[in-house]
Design an enzyme around this catalytic site. Structure first.
Site, PDB file in Angstrom:
ATOM      1  N   LYS A  71       0.843  -1.204   0.000  1.00 56.36           N
ATOM      2  CA  LYS A  71       0.000   0.000   0.000  1.00 56.36           C
ATOM      3  C   LYS A  71       0.874   1.248   0.000  1.00 56.36           C
ATOM      4  O   LYS A  71       2.077   1.167   0.284  1.00 56.36           O
ATOM      5  CB  LYS A  71      -0.928  -0.032   1.216  1.00 56.36           C
ATOM      6  CG  LYS A  71      -0.194  -0.059   2.553  1.00 56.36           C
ATOM      7  CD  LYS A  71      -1.132  -0.423   3.714  1.00 56.36           C
ATOM      8  CE  LYS A  71      -0.397  -0.378   5.042  1.00 56.36           C
ATOM      9  NZ  LYS A  71      -1.213  -0.937   6.144  1.00 56.36           N
ATOM     10  N   ARG A 114     -11.015  -0.270  14.130  1.00 60.90           N
ATOM     11  CA  ARG A 114     -11.031   0.620  12.957  1.00 60.90           C
ATOM     12  C   ARG A 114     -11.915  -0.025  11.900  1.00 60.90           C
ATOM     13  O   ARG A 114     -12.949   0.486  11.528  1.00 60.90           O
ATOM     14  CB  ARG A 114      -9.627   0.815  12.378  1.00 60.90           C
ATOM     15  CG  ARG A 114      -8.626   1.440  13.322  1.00 60.90           C
ATOM     16  CD  ARG A 114      -7.312   1.693  12.613  1.00 60.90           C
ATOM     17  NE  ARG A 114      -6.833   0.530  11.858  1.00 60.90           N
ATOM     18  CZ  ARG A 114      -5.665   0.459  11.243  1.00 60.90           C
ATOM     19  NH1 ARG A 114      -4.850   1.493  11.251  1.00 60.90           N
ATOM     20  NH2 ARG A 114      -5.303  -0.635  10.598  1.00 60.90           N
ATOM     21  N   TYR A 120      13.996  30.911   8.502  1.00 58.41           N
ATOM     22  CA  TYR A 120      12.692  31.485   8.838  1.00 58.41           C
ATOM     23  C   TYR A 120      12.509  31.604  10.350  1.00 58.41           C
ATOM     24  O   TYR A 120      12.914  30.709  11.106  1.00 58.41           O
ATOM     25  CB  TYR A 120      11.578  30.596   8.288  1.00 58.41           C
ATOM     26  CG  TYR A 120      11.361  30.748   6.797  1.00 58.41           C
ATOM     27  CD1 TYR A 120      11.039  31.983   6.236  1.00 58.41           C
ATOM     28  CD2 TYR A 120      11.459  29.645   5.958  1.00 58.41           C
ATOM     29  CE1 TYR A 120      10.831  32.105   4.871  1.00 58.41           C
ATOM     30  CE2 TYR A 120      11.245  29.762   4.593  1.00 58.41           C
ATOM     31  CZ  TYR A 120      10.928  31.009   4.055  1.00 58.41           C
ATOM     32  OH  TYR A 120      10.719  31.122   2.709  1.00 58.41           O
ATOM     33  N   MET A 180      10.644  24.846   2.633  1.00 61.37           N
ATOM     34  CA  MET A 180      10.012  23.981   1.631  1.00 61.37           C
ATOM     35  C   MET A 180      11.045  23.235   0.794  1.00 61.37           C
ATOM     36  O   MET A 180      10.878  22.051   0.499  1.00 61.37           O
ATOM     37  CB  MET A 180       9.109  24.823   0.721  1.00 61.37           C
ATOM     38  CG  MET A 180       8.299  23.991  -0.243  1.00 61.37           C
ATOM     39  SD  MET A 180       7.287  24.964  -1.370  1.00 61.37           S
ATOM     40  CE  MET A 180       6.108  25.691  -0.256  1.00 61.37           C
TER      41      MET A 180
HETATM   42  C1  LIG Z   1      -0.367  -1.866   6.831  1.00 61.99           C
HETATM   43  C2  LIG Z   1      -0.931  -3.191   7.204  1.00 61.99           C
HETATM   44  C3  LIG Z   1      -0.096  -4.302   7.319  1.00 61.99           C
HETATM   45  C4  LIG Z   1       1.412  -4.204   7.286  1.00 61.99           C
HETATM   46  O1  LIG Z   1       1.851  -3.686   8.510  1.00 61.99           O
HETATM   47  P1  LIG Z   1       3.424  -3.489   8.845  1.00 61.99           P
HETATM   48  O2  LIG Z   1       3.421  -3.050  10.257  1.00 61.99           O
HETATM   49  O3  LIG Z   1       3.904  -2.418   7.917  1.00 61.99           O
HETATM   50  O4  LIG Z   1       4.075  -4.773   8.600  1.00 61.99           O
HETATM   51  C5  LIG Z   1      -0.681  -5.539   7.517  1.00 61.99           C
HETATM   52  N1  LIG Z   1      -2.024  -5.665   7.627  1.00 61.99           N
HETATM   53  C6  LIG Z   1      -2.860  -4.601   7.550  1.00 61.99           C
HETATM   54  C7  LIG Z   1      -4.328  -4.800   7.719  1.00 61.99           C
HETATM   55  C8  LIG Z   1      -2.348  -3.320   7.355  1.00 61.99           C
HETATM   56  O5  LIG Z   1      -3.170  -2.270   7.304  1.00 61.99           O
END
Ligand SMILES: *Cc1c(COP(=O)(O)O)cnc(C)c1O
Length: 378
Positions: free
Chosen positions: A47, A149, A271, A319
């Site tokens: 992801k 969640r 800044y 930036m």
């Molecule tokens: C992001 C995620 C993972 C991977 O988690 P890591 O801590 O990066 O290994 C696995 N399962 C779900 C449901 C996730 O959202």
């Protein structure tokens, strides 16, 4: 383990910084986890553009190494992963964790993406799609065991266990759950979630089960179930923060030093005049900033490696620019045009994150779009 990515010579003078991604290290990390969880299967969580490293390069490299399950958060990402897999492993499966957005069933089917169904409404919707097509359709179903969640909560689990007919037309490929505290090895919650997951599985129709993220894998065999889902560890973030990092570093970020100036009190830097000189100093300016994902919270806290020495970031991060104090270094070490190390063997991702008050995940997924990218190996 670090220092595996060789230093960089300047390949693109037009870019402010060079991001080097070691595909061989990513593959070695996946292989290590695959061996650790065997005979369970090891997927790859890709992801957020493979945690910022780039789906078009990471996914084919992992597929070529034998990975056959890829996990993303959103359908749009799943489609990009399917495109990346097409020439290498068209048979690989893809999970989309974010459920079944309304009106998108056709995209899942046409691209062979498995929706992760997160609540009874999505289960009903997928069942309806199956009925309307007269087919049995594959899916993953998420059981919540403490994260609150996504996933079926306790009441929904009770209802589904009492009504197995609600799964009619659905081929449940995996039951899955997700850990809340896997990286805290002195926490009882991981074992509690494992026990809750086992109890849930015992009440549901039999199917494979997926449990552990990166850190979860390191809790041992009884946390592996049928399919592990590592993300961060593939990319070199330490899944065992209480121990030395068992994974290889995968990224190196080198930026150009643009200017070096001699300053003295009562001058200030940057800044907000946030850095006040207390003595004569040499200040070097680097062509990377928060627009590149180098977090503003590192201002006055982080360090950048110049010729192997850690120089403190002084003043605010702009930036496009960072200022560091190189007073302690020989003049020859800090010269305009030289590359300095922002992330690499002397400054692993987790250390940059700690200095900025965040986690390695956020550093990686924020890596900028302006960097010249080099992929090694793969
Ligand atoms: C992001 C995620 C993972 C991977 O988690 P890591 O801590 O990066 O290994 C696995 N399962 C779900 C449901 C996730 O959202």
């Amino acid at each position: 383990m670090s220092g595996n990515i060789v230093s960089v010579t300047d390949p693109n003078p037009r870019a402010g910084a060079i991001l080097t991604v070691d595909l061989g290290a990513v593959v070695a990390n996946w292989t290590q986890l695959r061996d650790r969880v065997a005979p369970a299967e090891c997927s790859a969580v890709v992801k957020a553009d493979a945690y910022g490293l780039g789906v078009p390069r990471i996914v084919p490299a992992l597929a070529a190494a034998g990975c056959r399950t890829f996990v993303v958060a959103q359908l749009e990402e799943a489609l990009a992963v399917r495109r990346a897999l097409e020439p290498v492993a068209p048979d690989a499966q893809i999970f989309s964790l974010g459920g079944l957005p309304a009106g998108c069933a056709g995209d899942f089917l046409a691209n062979r993406i498995l929706p992760v169904l997160n609540h009874l409404g999505e289960i009903a919707a997928w069942r309806d799609v199956a009925a309307s097509r007269g087919e049995v359709l594959p899916a993953v179903i998420h059981i919540d065991t403490g994260m609150n969640r996504l996933g079926l909560g306790p009441d929904e689990l009770d209802a589904l266990a009492a009504h197995p007919e609600w799964l009619e037309g659905i081929d449940v490929r995996y039951w899955m759950t997700h850990l809340a505290c896997a990286d805290e090895f002195d926490q009882p919650m991981t074992a509690e979630q494992r026990d809750r997951f086992r109890a849930a599985l015992a009440r549901l129709p039999k199917a494979k089960a997926s449990f552990a993220n990166s850190s979860g894998i390191f809790h041992g065999k009884d946390h592996h179930f049928d399919l592990a889902r590592p993300g961060c560890a593939l990319y070199g973030v330490n899944p065992t923060p209480h121990l030395a990092n068992p994974m290889r570093d995968t990224v190196r970020l080198d930026a150009r030093l643009l200017q070096v100036r001699h300053c003295a009190p009562p001058m200030t830097v940057g800044y907000g005049a946030a850095h006040r000189l207390t003595g004569p100093a040499r200040i070097a300016t680097i062509g990377v900033g928060y627009a590149d994902g180098y977090m503003r919270s590192l201002g006055g806290k982080g360090h950048i490696i110049v010729d192997g020495v850690a120089a403190p970031i002084v003043g605010r991060i702009s930036m496009d620019l960072i200022t560091i104090d190189v007073t302690g270094l020989p003049e020859s070490a800090a010269q305009p045009g030289r590359l300095v190390e922002l992330i690499g063997p002397h400054r692993p991702v987790d250390q940059v994150a700690a200095e900025g008050g965040t986690i390695g995940y956020e550093i990686l997924t924020s890596l900028g779009r302006r960097y010249h990218r080099i992929y090694l190996g793969g």
